[in-house]
Write an enzyme that holds these catalytic residues in place. Structure first.
Site, PDB file in Angstrom:
ATOM      1  N   ASP A   1      44.725 -17.797 -86.578  1.00  0.00           N
ATOM      2  CA  ASP A   1      44.031 -18.069 -87.833  1.00  0.00           C
ATOM      3  C   ASP A   1      45.035 -18.775 -88.744  1.00  0.00           C
ATOM      4  OD1 ASP A   1      42.207 -17.770 -90.105  1.00  0.00           O
ATOM      5  OD2 ASP A   1      43.640 -16.248 -90.777  1.00  0.00           O
ATOM      6  N   ASP A  44      44.004 -12.197 -89.595  1.00  0.00           N
ATOM      7  CA  ASP A  44      44.209 -11.126 -90.577  1.00  0.00           C
ATOM      8  C   ASP A  44      42.988 -10.825 -91.430  1.00  0.00           C
ATOM      9  OD1 ASP A  44      44.238 -13.458 -92.179  1.00  0.00           O
ATOM     10  OD2 ASP A  44      45.401 -12.404 -93.704  1.00  0.00           O
ATOM     11  N   ASP A 102      38.035 -13.016 -89.205  1.00  0.00           N
ATOM     12  CA  ASP A 102      38.645 -13.093 -87.872  1.00  0.00           C
ATOM     13  C   ASP A 102      38.185 -11.966 -86.951  1.00  0.00           C
ATOM     14  OD1 ASP A 102      40.288 -15.281 -88.696  1.00  0.00           O
ATOM     15  OD2 ASP A 102      41.622 -13.853 -89.682  1.00  0.00           O
TER      16      ASP A 102
END
Length: 676
Positions: free
Chosen positions: A371, A565, A569
């Site tokens: 991410d 995080d 996600d």
């Protein structure tokens, strides 16, 4: 990793309830962990007198008749029966499930060994000539219960992830009544068409459309977009997003299971259910040993009775000895022991392993998808470029003017500018310009820090080709206007972590493809990818698309780790072969992930992969040690060297078991020293 009774990742039901999703399986998992713990301690307590009363152990320790008393074997049988039926119950249930699925593994091996030991030893107590194996039965159940207790504790995380998602929503909403009054109501009472008031800083209670107000909304945890999104009348908002500086009236459109957040919860649940349930190393070894135990036992009985012509009770004892020895006690700890060592090592270095199978599988990864916001970047705005348009004004002075105005604002862009200046000057008469910036008086001059839209509205020009280049890189550009003239421009972007470039370099050196998945716009993603040397990137991706993108990479034939995080996600973390969460991220991401990086350092992904590979090598070594003694002991127990006067009895088997444990712990102690 040990196998356990069915359902590695249990499906988690979700009620049609907007505020809380009741998750009964969470309590079911907790009950299973408590059940294994209780069975282990009770069985262990009963094992002490079983060992003391076992004739074989008494003889081995040279105690003679010291502990014998009338009826001692009946007491031994009663205690062993309690351990067999109470402590062994999970394995007796497990063999039924494995055989029903035609997939024998550790449960089958354990159940066969304890059943043979119990039935044969009970027959000896009731009059059959032979040896008593109750001590083998009890110690084997103890070891396996311990391993399964440790194992089941990791299962809780999957269900907790869904609970954490449900907690994102506020518990109440400010519903606007027809007479204009405000009534606080539970979220499950909201209906499409209701209007709710959302004050500054509050979470938006439901998906809807703005009918009154102007603000910026922080959707970073839901969509991955790092910059707050400007919202005005007619724009849609997502339940769970955080309102910024303005007050809003929102008309509710979706509630309950129709809401955006509920759809994310459903995606996490589906991904957890469909996650690969590949057999791990210990189960593969257990399946092989099951075949050896059954085949070796049957062959031993047949040869001694039909070929050698020995009495049936002698042949039966040989068969039982072979089948019990074929299930090595150390096999139950061979994998958990080395993983316990590596888990302790990882914890010392800020790596938290939550799912041991995923940790083992990390050695085979071929691609890592990061991410962007909060993972490769810090998730905060920082000044990257400063452009000065007025003569006699330095870059430092321009930043100080902007920081003087912005120190009164809570906007993320404002904070980024203020953090770039050590001691901003004082400002007076501060005033926010909704959706456009802010103004104040600094050293007697009027200073405005505003957006490009403000310049267009007021006919101000700032012609500089450098501004276009910064915009192409996806950076946010604000302008400083001093006494009605554009004095300069400041570009900000999500700050790339200093460690990201090194992490990507090391992962590529290990032969992995490195990619990025983000909800941010394509220009920002392209700039970050160029800066840190990524192989590929996916931009403007929503949570449902993130999980799909992970599947897309998996469909290329690659085993994938996802590192993230945010709430956005969570589905992708659950979908990936290995989910890795950045520790300072949300509880949802951490609970969904298999591995947590406590230190927020992308280089720890490299560390966890290296440790996984080293751990797997040690697992293989441990399994050879665990099974190695049995490879020698089984033929001897069967009587291959009987004519030479060499016959392995149960007492010698017990001694081999002790040596096996000693060596197993010794090699793992060396592993601990080397890896440290």
């Amino acid at each position: 990793m040990l196998s356990h009774p069915p359902h590695h990742r249990h499906s988690t039901s979700k009620q049609d309830h907007s505020a809380h999703h009741h998750l009964p399986h969470t309590h079911h998992h907790a009950h299973m962990v408590e059940d294994f713990r209780r069975r282990f301690w009770i069985s262990l307590a009963l094992t002490v007198p079983i060992l003391a009363l076992s004739p074989m152990i008494q003889a081995f320790l040279g105690l003679g008749e010291a502990l014998r008393f009338p009826g001692d074997l009946w007491v031994l049988w009663a205690l062993s029966s309690a351990v067999f039926f109470y402590g062994g119950w999970p394995f007796l249930k497990g063999i039924a499930e494995e055989l029903r699925q035609r997939n024998p593994g550790m449960m089958t091996l354990i159940a066969i060994a304890i059943s043979v030991a119990y039935l044969y030893s009970s027959a000896v107590v009731f009059g059959l000539a032979g040896k008593i194996f109750f001590w083998e039965l009890a110690t084997l159940i103890d070891v396996m219960l311990l391993g399964h207790w440790i194992e089941m504790r990791s299962v809780l995380g999957a269900s907790r992830a869904l609970e954490e998602l449900a907690r994102l929503m506020p518990t109440e909403a400010h519903r606007v009544m027809p007479d204009g009054s405000i009534q606080d109501v539970p979220l499950d009472q909201l209906q499409p068409g209701d209007r709710v008031l959302v004050r500054p800083g509050e979470k938006i209670p439901a998906d809807g459309v703005i009918v009154e107000g102007h603000t910026t909304v922080n959707e970073a945890l839901l969509t991955g977009e790092s910059a707050p999104v400007e919202k005005k009348v007619g724009d849609t908002v997502i339940g769970g997003a955080i309102n910024g500086e303005g007050s809003l009236t929102v008309e509710v459109q979706k509630t309950g299971t129709e809401s955006y957040l509920s759809q994310v919860i459903e995606l996490v649940r589906q991904a957890q259910e469909t996650k690969s349930r590949t057999q791990d190393l210990a189960n593969r070894a257990a399946r092989l040993l099951t075949v050896v135990a059954l085949g070796g036992g049957a062959l031993t009985l047949a040869v001694w009775t039909l070929v050698m012509g020995q009495p049936f009770d002698f042949a039966l004892e040989r068969m039982v000895t072979v089948m019990v020895i074929a299930c090595p006690h150390a096999l139950g700890l061979a994998v958990p022991l080395v993983v316990a060592v590596s888990t302790a090592l990882s914890a010392q270095h800020g790596l938290l392993i939550r799912d041991r199978t995923a940790f083992e599988n990390a050695r085979n990864l071929q691609a890592v998808i990061f991410d962007k916001t909060g993972t490769l970047t810090e998730g905060r705005f920082g000044v990257t470029d400063t452009l000065v348009f007025q003569d006699g004004l330095s870059e430092e002075e321009l930043l100080k003017l902007a920081a003087a105005v912005e120190q009164h604002s809570e906007h993320p862009i404002a904070r980024g500018i203020v953090e770039a200046v050590a001691h901003p000057p004082a400002a007076e008469d501060f005033e926010a310009i909704p959706g456009k910036g802010a103004r104040a008086r600094v050293n007697g001059e009027e200073v405005r820090v505003v957006s490009p839209g403000y310049l267009r509205e007021h006919g101000l020009e700032a012609r500089d080709e450098r501004i276009d280049r910064l915009a192409e890189q996806g950076k946010t550009v604000v302008f400083v206007v001093r006494d009605g003239r554009v004095a300069g421009a400041i570009a900000l972007a999500d700050v790339i972590r200093p460690e990201s470039k090194e992490a990507v370099r090391q992962l590529k050196a290990m032969g992995l493809q490195v990619m990025m998945l983000t909800g941010d716009n394509r220009r920002v993603a392209a700039w970050v990818a160029r800066e840190i040397g990524l192989d590929d990137y996916f931009a403007e991706v929503l949570p449902d698309q993130k999980a799909a993108k992970v599947r897309e990479v998996q469909q290329r034939g690659l085993r994938v780790a996802m590192v993230g995080d945010g709430i956005n996600d969570a589905p992708a973390l659950a979908q990936a072969d290995v989910g890795i969460a950045i520790g300072a991220g949300t509880d949802v991401a951490i609970e969904t992930a298999d591995i947590v990086l406590v230190r927020n350092d992308p280089r720890d992904v490299v560390s966890i992969l290296r440790l996984s590979r080293a751990t797997y090598r040690k697992m293989v070594q441990n399994l050879w040690w665990a099974a190695g003694y049995n490879i020698v002991a089984i033929p001897l127990a069967a009587g291959v060297l009987y004519k030479l006067g060499l016959l392995l009895g149960p007492a010698v088997g017990a001694m081999l078991m002790c040596i096996e444990y000693r060596d197993l712990f010794a090699i793992n102690a060396r592993f601990l020293q080397v890896r440290s």
